[in-house]
Design an enzyme around this catalytic site. Sequence first.
Site, PDB file in Angstrom:
ATOM      1  N   GLY A  58      -1.261 -14.462 -31.951  1.00 21.99           N
ATOM      2  CA  GLY A  58      -1.734 -13.821 -33.163  1.00 21.99           C
ATOM      3  C   GLY A  58      -1.925 -14.808 -34.301  1.00 21.99           C
ATOM      4  CG  HIS A 230       5.341 -11.301 -34.817  1.00 24.50           C
ATOM      5  ND1 HIS A 230       6.079 -11.842 -33.779  1.00 24.50           N
ATOM      6  CD2 HIS A 230       4.108 -11.839 -34.742  1.00 24.50           C
ATOM      7  CE1 HIS A 230       5.311 -12.667 -33.092  1.00 24.50           C
ATOM      8  NE2 HIS A 230       4.120 -12.691 -33.653  1.00 24.50           N
ATOM      9  CB  THR A 521       6.521   1.929 -23.759  1.00 26.86           C
ATOM     10  OG1 THR A 521       6.472   2.653 -22.514  1.00 26.86           O
ATOM     11  CG2 THR A 521       7.589   0.845 -23.689  1.00 26.86           C
TER      12      THR A 521
END
Length: 599
Positions: A58, A230, A521
Amino acid sequence: MASAKHFINDPTKLLTQALKSIPLLNPTVSVDETNKVVYRNHYDSSCTRKVSVLAGGGAGHEPSFVAFVGEGMLDVAVSGTIFASPSPSQIYNALGALDRRRKAVKGHSVVMILMNYTGDVMNFGLAAEKAQAAGLKVDMVIVGDDVGVGRQKGGKVGRRGIAGTVLVHKIAGAMAEEGCGHEEIKRMAELATENLVSVGASLGHVHVPGHGVSHDTLRADEIEVGMGIHNEQGFKRMKIPDVTELIRLLLGQLLDENDTDRAFLGKITKEDEFVLMVNNLGGVSPLELGGITMEVVDRLGSAYQIKPKRVYSGTFMTSLNGNGISITLLRLKDGEMLQYLDAETRTLGSPSSMHFQNWYQARKTVDTEAVTAKETLATTYKKSALKLDLKLFQDVVTAGLKNLIAAEKEITKYDSIVGDGDCGIGLKRGAEAVVELVQSGQLDDDAAVTMQKVAEAVERSMDGTSGAIYCIFFNAFSAALRNCTQGSSERHITMHDWYTAALSAQQSLSKYTPARPGDRTLIDALSPFLQTLKDTSGGLHAAVEAAQRGAESTRGMKASLGRTVYVGDIGDVPDPGAVGVVKLVEGLEEGLRKYSQPN
């Protein structure tokens, strides 16, 4: 928290402009803006490099990874959007940027070095498989060096990758420049990873341009120990200690042999030699970083009798403008590691000395024309025998996608608490791409072909873990539709065909992710939805209710996978990916209901 004020508030413009600036600063590299790829555009005729080193992840961590492209380090780097993994399509195109080198060197191969995050592992893995199918030799080395989250909390995910990854890039890149072989480079990179430990600390969470302001902030007198790059929660929050006490705590996490949860280096002997990296997460002044570096060196010597063979202090892997630092120790398990760390490097961000004056002198010929990476494999569409009612498909799918798009703010709010805040935006981007496809008139009345086109739209538009999961799922969905009708005559697709192919796609997905119901998830919503469709022979309303119950069950559920693993108190927040599944299927049900109503 870091300031929410930025000079460039549009995250897309910010990343595009930053990437375009790199060739201005290092003319030996070029940029493929479409795929966010930076690659070397020049190799001397005497260069013996037969293995290319590829990295990426990223954006928001610069100079990692794009500023490490150049002689002696990376051949190519690919960037996702801020804090999100690049897509398989981007990574595959990054491999395509090496075509010229591949043609010039017999036996050319690629070693990918990536950090241990679910989206990165899945997306780079997919691109590697695609490249291998095209006849390219590609291997992955996955770096997990963060000890901020120990073995118990790391669970199935394992250690996160943070700044120590830069040292692995440096070693592998120097070996490749020297002409070392593929297996030799891969072995050394893996050995370095096994002997690498890092830990970070930050005075605040960072603000991502274009995002709302998070309410999960540190108090003015707090520091977070072990915080990820992050904004992930770390080991603990505490009152800001004296710097000597902070360094004592951080080095204890790296080197305490009695901490069974974190003693990743095992037994340390007096013969062991180390290099030290003190990394600026983006917002620490050079003056303060210098003071912290000296504190670390002093403590290593007095408490552990470690005198680092090399000390690197600077900005190597950031978290935007994060007001924090990380400390990395690499044990020199192989005598040649130091030689490769010392090797000359000509990149913008490398930790060893740079020789800017040689860049222009060294170039004899440079390709001035920008090269757009080409995909080696041409796209082919293989038909099934299943025919769509295109009007029905367009209306129902559009309704589902628009419902998902409308839920972006809700999903982003959840993900800002338990993740890095990109799930809602990523799902919206993918949904908008599929809506555009549906409205473009490019759909086919063959079900398998249409699902393949949906998969391609998702791959082009979505990055991060959700992008990888949906990309795998829709590709496998298309293949299952095709395979279930081999040798059959044409017929209209049925609900039985849809859920049978979807269940097959879910099974294919399980090869790439260990996620199962109960792991917190999107599978917690997707799995009961598909299973209920099968059990009720296509009862859509019952299946939607099962998905809703599955998503609700994730409230307060302990995560086993993804970045939520590293979050301490998740409170009563559902899994954002599971909520996304629910919003999609609720919209599909509403779209089918409206389509079925008489005018």
